[in-house]
Design an enzyme around this catalytic site. Sequence first.
Site, PDB file in Angstrom:
ATOM      1  CG  LEU A  81      14.362 -15.274  11.578  1.00 42.47           C
ATOM      2  CD1 LEU A  81      13.452 -13.837  10.914  1.00 42.47           C
ATOM      3  CD2 LEU A  81      15.504 -14.993  12.421  1.00 42.47           C
ATOM      4  CB  CYS A  82      11.432 -21.781  10.879  1.00 35.20           C
ATOM      5  SG  CYS A  82      10.392 -22.482  10.545  1.00 35.20           S
ATOM      6  CG  HIS A  83       9.343 -20.125  16.440  1.00 35.16           C
ATOM      7  ND1 HIS A  83       8.552 -19.298  15.396  1.00 35.16           N
ATOM      8  CD2 HIS A  83       9.042 -19.839  17.593  1.00 35.16           C
ATOM      9  CE1 HIS A  83       8.595 -18.232  16.119  1.00 35.16           C
ATOM     10  NE2 HIS A  83       8.722 -18.796  17.256  1.00 35.16           N
ATOM     11  CG  MET A 117       8.230 -21.198   7.091  1.00 34.40           C
ATOM     12  SD  MET A 117       8.077 -20.780   4.917  1.00 34.40           S
ATOM     13  CE  MET A 117      10.141 -21.121   4.397  1.00 34.40           C
ATOM     14  CD  GLU A 118       7.717 -25.832   9.729  1.00 31.70           C
ATOM     15  OE1 GLU A 118       8.663 -25.603  11.046  1.00 31.70           O
ATOM     16  OE2 GLU A 118       6.714 -25.260   9.537  1.00 31.70           O
ATOM     17  CG  ASP A 132      21.617 -37.239  -4.389  1.00 32.54           C
ATOM     18  OD1 ASP A 132      23.449 -36.786  -4.908  1.00 32.54           O
ATOM     19  OD2 ASP A 132      22.308 -38.234  -3.534  1.00 32.54           O
TER      20      ASP A 132
END
Length: 161
Positions: A81-83, A117-118, A132
């Site tokens: 739901l992130c734009h 969120m970014e 990793d």
Amino acid sequence: MSSKRAPRKLTHVDAHGAAHMVEVGAKPETARAATATGEVRMARATAKLLRAGELAKGDALAVARIAAISATKQAHLLIPLCHPLRVTGVDVALTVRADRVAIQVTVRAFDRTGVEMEAMTAVAAAALTIYDMAKAVDRGMVIGPIQLEAKAGGRSGTWTR
């Protein structure tokens, strides 16, 4: 006498309870910024190899920095739901300490919704990249916590942890 508050309306749920993307088209475009942090805890010997750039896979810090920047631009593809946003800048700081790598990412955009969120996606990608690239020598590394430290801009203004 009991004081009942009206339930808060959830912004990402419609009248029928279904998840949906919030409409932001009418919101003004403004400058926004967010800073998130996280860390990868590891054995001291692993941190020493990482700092010296002597991991078999190469310079984990350089690759983690690029991973963070790339993840910033992909957050909307990973979080349902992130734009998608017009990111104007990303700063990535990776600090190797005795037994960990501290990660700090600040994201800036000029858009209709925030960049929290970014910033957190970027931190997660940097941490996973470090894991990793160093897992061959240390599978016991631990990632976290990943958290928002500050945000600025938009209707809700400034917030600092």
